[in-house]
Write a protein that holds these residues in place. Structure first.
Motif, mmCIF file in Angstrom:
data_model
loop_
_atom_site.group_PDB
_atom_site.id
_atom_site.type_symbol
_atom_site.label_atom_id
_atom_site.label_comp_id
_atom_site.label_asym_id
_atom_site.label_seq_id
_atom_site.Cartn_x
_atom_site.Cartn_y
_atom_site.Cartn_z
ATOM 1 N N ALA A 191 0.825 -1.209 0.000
ATOM 2 C CA ALA A 191 0.000 0.000 0.000
ATOM 3 C C ALA A 191 0.857 1.255 0.000
ATOM 4 O O ALA A 191 0.517 2.256 -0.651
ATOM 5 N N LEU A 192 1.987 1.222 0.720
ATOM 6 C CA LEU A 192 2.882 2.375 0.766
ATOM 7 C C LEU A 192 3.424 2.708 -0.623
ATOM 8 O O LEU A 192 3.598 3.875 -0.964
ATOM 9 N N TYR A 193 3.697 1.689 -1.409
ATOM 10 C CA TYR A 193 4.139 1.918 -2.789
ATOM 11 C C TYR A 193 2.973 2.344 -3.676
ATOM 12 O O TYR A 193 3.130 3.163 -4.596
ATOM 13 N N ALA A 194 1.790 1.794 -3.402
ATOM 14 C CA ALA A 194 0.640 2.046 -4.268
ATOM 15 C C ALA A 194 0.128 3.480 -4.157
ATOM 16 O O ALA A 194 -0.273 4.083 -5.157
ATOM 17 N N VAL A 195 0.139 4.037 -2.945
ATOM 18 C CA VAL A 195 -0.420 5.374 -2.738
ATOM 19 C C VAL A 195 0.204 6.417 -3.671
ATOM 20 O O VAL A 195 -0.511 7.209 -4.285
ATOM 21 N N PRO A 196 1.547 6.444 -3.833
ATOM 22 C CA PRO A 196 2.134 7.407 -4.766
ATOM 23 C C PRO A 196 2.306 6.841 -6.181
ATOM 24 O O PRO A 196 3.122 7.327 -6.969
#
Length: 203
Positions: free
Chosen positions: A97-102
């Motif tokens: 999710a941390l990679y997906a958000v940006p």
């Protein structure tokens, strides 16, 4: 742009191929190629929809179309993983999710073994292709400027990207699979088709 039944049909075929591939149908071994078709379609549409005098509107329309469902998917996947998976799996989902958000899912998964590896818990794996698409959207204005400076720049960019893709497949298949520079030629096939076949593109 008016409704295009032909594009919707191509999208439908692509979705079916990808779904059947993931369901394990032995006769659809290359079903993931449906994603490649999506990239070509995206390049085609961006060449028609992008207007240099309305860059803000261009991005607002893309955001309204993609971001609500995109972020809802991330949010609910995180919630379900918290209640339904093991702590280790929840940590993996949180990292995805941390990679997906940006919009960097493709880069996050690039750090793993490969798209086809079963050694990780990847419920957000499908977001990798949206990461590639959104990164392409972000460079559309730059590509437009570059291609209109000199017509041959379009052909040079596509040829270089294609050549790099084939070279990289020999050294790191996951790099050619996940990263935009090695996928750019697919978008540019659609981008060129919009110009040369419809006279609506911006090449």
């Amino acid at each position: 742009m008016n409704y295009r039944a032909d594009i919707q049909i191509l999208r439908g075929i692509s979705v079916v191929l990808v779904v059947l591939f993931h369901l394990g149908f032995s006769s659809i071994k290359s079903g993931f190629l449906g994603v490649d078709v999506f990239f070509v379609i995206s390049g085609f549409l961006m060449a028609i929809l992008y207007k240099k005098d309305d860059i803000t509107g261009f991005y607002l329309r893309r955001a309204k179309r993609l971001l609500p469902a995109y972020y809802a998917t991330i949010f609910f996947t995180l919630i379900f993983s918290y209640f339904l998976t093991t702590p280790n799996e929840t940590v993996q989902v949180s990292k995805q999710a941390l990679y997906a958000v940006p919009f960097l899912s493709n880069i996050g998964f690039w750090f793993q073994d490969s798209y086809f590896s079963n050694s990780h818990f990847n419920p957000l794996l499908h977001l990798w292709s949206l990461g590639v698409e959104i990164q392409f959207y972000l460079i559309v204005p730059l590509l437009y400027w570059f291609f209109t400076k000199l017509k041959i720049n379009y052909w040079l960019t596509m040829i270089v990207s294609l050549a790099l893709c084939f070279i990289m497949v020999e050294f790191s298949p996951k790099t050619s699979f996940f990263l935009v520079p090695f996928r750019l030629w697919e978008f540019l096939i659609g981008y060129g088709a919009a110009h040369f076949l419809t006279n609506q593109g911006n090449v």
